[in-house]
Design a protein around this motif. Structure first.
Motif, short mmCIF file in Angstrom:
data_model
loop_
_atom_site.label_atom_id
_atom_site.label_comp_id
_atom_site.label_asym_id
_atom_site.label_seq_id
_atom_site.Cartn_x
_atom_site.Cartn_y
_atom_site.Cartn_z
N VAL A 1 34.53 69.62 46.67
CA VAL A 1 34.38 70.18 45.33
C VAL A 1 34.55 69.04 44.34
O VAL A 1 35.52 68.28 44.44
N ILE A 2 33.62 68.93 43.40
CA ILE A 2 33.75 67.89 42.38
C ILE A 2 34.23 68.56 41.09
O ILE A 2 33.58 69.47 40.58
N GLY A 3 35.37 68.12 40.58
CA GLY A 3 35.92 68.65 39.33
C GLY A 3 37.04 69.63 39.58
O GLY A 3 36.90 70.59 40.34
N LEU B 1 39.17 74.42 41.04
CA LEU B 1 40.44 74.79 41.70
C LEU B 1 40.35 76.19 42.30
O LEU B 1 40.81 76.43 43.42
N SER B 2 39.75 77.13 41.56
CA SER B 2 39.64 78.51 42.08
C SER B 2 38.74 78.54 43.31
O SER B 2 39.04 79.22 44.29
N THR B 3 37.63 77.78 43.25
CA THR B 3 36.73 77.71 44.41
C THR B 3 37.47 77.16 45.62
O THR B 3 37.38 77.70 46.73
N LEU C 1 37.45 66.16 44.40
CA LEU C 1 37.43 64.85 43.75
C LEU C 1 37.46 65.07 42.24
O LEU C 1 36.59 65.77 41.71
N GLU C 2 38.44 64.52 41.56
CA GLU C 2 38.59 64.72 40.12
C GLU C 2 38.71 63.35 39.44
O GLU C 2 39.57 62.56 39.81
N GLN C 3 37.85 63.14 38.45
CA GLN C 3 37.79 61.79 37.87
C GLN C 3 39.04 61.40 37.06
O GLN C 3 39.35 60.21 36.93
N LEU D 1 29.49 71.50 42.90
CA LEU D 1 29.66 70.74 41.65
C LEU D 1 30.30 71.65 40.62
O LEU D 1 29.69 72.65 40.21
N ALA D 2 31.53 71.37 40.25
CA ALA D 2 32.23 72.17 39.23
C ALA D 2 32.54 71.24 38.06
O ALA D 2 33.68 71.15 37.61
#
Ligand SMILES: Cc1cc2nc3c(=O)[nH]c(=O)nc-3n(C[C@H](O)[C@H](O)[C@H](O)COP(=O)(O)OP(=O)(O)OC[C@H]3O[C@@H](n4cnc5c(N)ncnc54)[C@H](O)[C@@H]3O)c2cc1C
Length: 284
Positions: A46-48, A54-56, A70-72, A246-247
């Motif tokens: 999951v990106i973001g 987070l819910s996903t 992965l969170e930038q 992609l979130a």
């Protein structure tokens, strides 16, 4: 030219400590998760790490999937940590515009989806033990000029046809609910209310970490390759999985997608220091 000047002026305000880059709801967490600096594999990447990511990740982990996020920056850095905190259902929809775009049947199912989302979030707060100062006050869309009443009533009637249940509040009913006199009348949806979005997103972050989601913060997706196995390249590492979510919300054009679908617009919100009881009372 003026944009450049404004940007420079803003920079000097940041440097002088007048402005913060973040709103008041969140800070970078003390347990910031380490950057991805190796190769990892998962069932889903999951990106973001906002509400969506987070819910996903939580839902998929509960189904037994191995999930990597992965969170930038850090979880909650995006809109999820900077919003107004209204948990609202279908009252947020501009029904007439919406109806023209999607037609009656689809509009009805989307209205139902919006309304169910309120109960979904309320349920998640209970199940995950998230205390985010949720006040289930309902939501009012208020009118501040008599000329707005006709439009509001029309919108309520269209919403009603689509299954959105609301009630009209007149002056006396508004006053009885303690709403200041500047708000003349309104449309009330009884479910929903307000919450602290920073506490909500940080609660989801905590729950995800507890559930075993592998969260990499300070980890920017730089590029990805499609195919049966998807490879996500980050600044210093790599993640592979058969599935990618992609979130990335409004940041999505930065990874080369939805460039013609996302339109920037400006919102200004003012945050004050906490008001005293006396100051609050003076507002009526
Ligand atoms: C001012 C404002 C007020 C709002 N008020 C409300 C409200 O009252 N009620 C309501 O329901 N909604 C409100 N919203 C909308 C709501 O905040 C968003 O719909 C919601 O937070 C979106 O969540 P998200 O997870 O999709 O995106 P975000 O929270 O924006 O998360 C996206 C994440 O992706 C990360 N990311 C992006 N690109 C990359 C990359 N390349 N690599 C790694 N990570 C990346 C970002 O850092 C970010 O953390 C408001 C929004 C704004 C801006």
């Amino acid at each position: 030219m003026s944009m450049t000047y404004q940007a420079q002026e803003l920079e000097s305000h940041f440097a002088g400590g007048h402005f913060r880059r973040l709103g008041g709801w969140v800070e970078s967490p003390v347990d910031l998760q380490p950057e991805l600096e190796s190769d990892v594999g998962a069932d889903v990447i999951v990106i973001g790490a906002g509400f969506a990511g987070l819910s996903t990740a939580l839902e998929l982990t509960a189904l037994g999937a191995k999930v990597v996020i992965l969170e930038q920056e850090f979880a909650g850095f995006g809109a999820s940590g900077r919003n107004a905190g209204y948990l609202g259902g279908s009252i947020g929809i501009e029904f007439e515009l919406f109806l023209k775009r999607v037609g009656h049947e689809k509009a009805k199912s989307i209205v139902r989806f919006y309304d169910e989302s309120v109960a979904y979030v309320e349920g998640r707060l209970r199940e995950l033990g998230i205390d985010c100062d949720y006040n289930a006050s309902g939501i009012i869309r208020a009118g501040i000029h008599p000329s707005q009443e006709k439009k509001l009533r029309k919108s309520m009637a269209v919403g009603d046809e689509l299954g959105s249940r609301t009630e009209f509040l007149d002056q006396a009913q508004m006053r009885a609910r303690g709403i200041p006199p500047a708000f003349l009348f309104g449309c009330l949806q009884r479910h929903g209310g307000t919450l602290d979005p920073g506490k909500y997103v940080m609660g989801l972050r905590r729950a995800a970490l507890q559930a075993g989601v592998k969260l990499y913060e300070n980890t920017k997706l730089v590029s990805y390759s499609d195919g049966p196995t998807i490879t996500c390249q980050t600044t210093h590492g790599r993640a592979t999985a058969p599935n990618l979510v992609l979130a990335t919300n409004a940041y999505t054009p930065q990874i080369g997608l939805l460039r013609d679908k996302i339109v920037p617009f400006r919102v200004s919100a003012v945050e004050t220091e906490p008001l005293s009881a006396q100051q609050l009372a003076s507002l009526g």
